[in-house]
Design a protein around this motif. Structure first.
Motif, PDB file in Angstrom:
ATOM      1  N   ILE A 157       0.777  -0.934  -0.204  1.00  0.00           N
ATOM      2  CA  ILE A 157      -0.193   0.190   0.090  1.00  0.00           C
ATOM      3  C   ILE A 157       0.638   0.923  -0.197  1.00  0.00           C
ATOM      4  O   ILE A 157       1.445   1.624   0.951  1.00  0.00           O
ATOM      5  N   LYS A 158       1.494   1.592  -0.785  1.00  0.00           N
ATOM      6  CA  LYS A 158       2.210   3.387  -1.520  1.00  0.00           C
ATOM      7  C   LYS A 158       1.221   4.399  -0.441  1.00  0.00           C
ATOM      8  O   LYS A 158       0.148   4.850  -0.409  1.00  0.00           O
ATOM      9  N   ASP A 159       2.257   5.002  -0.862  1.00  0.00           N
ATOM     10  CA  ASP A 159       1.668   6.646  -0.266  1.00  0.00           C
ATOM     11  C   ASP A 159       1.229   7.319  -1.177  1.00  0.00           C
ATOM     12  O   ASP A 159       1.856   7.229  -2.237  1.00  0.00           O
TER      13      ASP A 159
END
Length: 131
Positions: free
Chosen positions: A128-130
């Motif tokens: 889960i990326k910023d």
């Protein structure tokens, strides 16, 4: 006591001999744990360490409402040796913990090798990326 201390030293010695194999198994587990996390889990008796001459297996006992399972969590090394150890460890789970099932979390290749197991699910993972 001295006996427990001796057993702990033996465990640490065997674990260090298998460290690289455990690291390789953790690569397939998406690095969910460090090698030291695995050691702590074993020392805390939440996982079982099975050093083999050319391989290693780490299992855990999982409790579900319908019964317990012995889960093969990490495995690496010689395939024939790992396959030979599987029925012994499954039987151990049944005798020691009353496990009704044996389950394996691993690569797709295990499906072909362990024909008496049934593939039940696929594990999907993503970072889960910023934004």
């Amino acid at each position: 006591d001295k006996r427990t201390e001796h057993l702990n030293m033996q465990l640490l010695d065997e674990f260090e001999k298998k460290r690289e194999l455990i690291e390789s198994a953790l690569e397939y587990a998406d690095h969910s744990h460090s090698v030291d996390d695995v050691l702590e889990t074993i020392k805390n008796k939440k996982a079982q360490f099975w050093p083999l001459p050319n391989s290693v297996i780490v299992t855990e006992i999982v409790s579900y409402p319908a019964g317990r399972s012995v889960r093969f969590w990490l495995a690496a090394g010689n395939m024939d040796e790992l396959l030979e150890a599987e029925p012994f460890i499954a039987k151990w789970g049944k005798e020691q913990y009353g496990c009704k099932k044996s389950e394996i979390i691993g690569r797709k290749g295990w499906v072909k090798k362990l024909t008496d197991y049934t593939e039940k699910a696929v594990l999907l993972s993503k970072e889960i990326k910023d934004e």
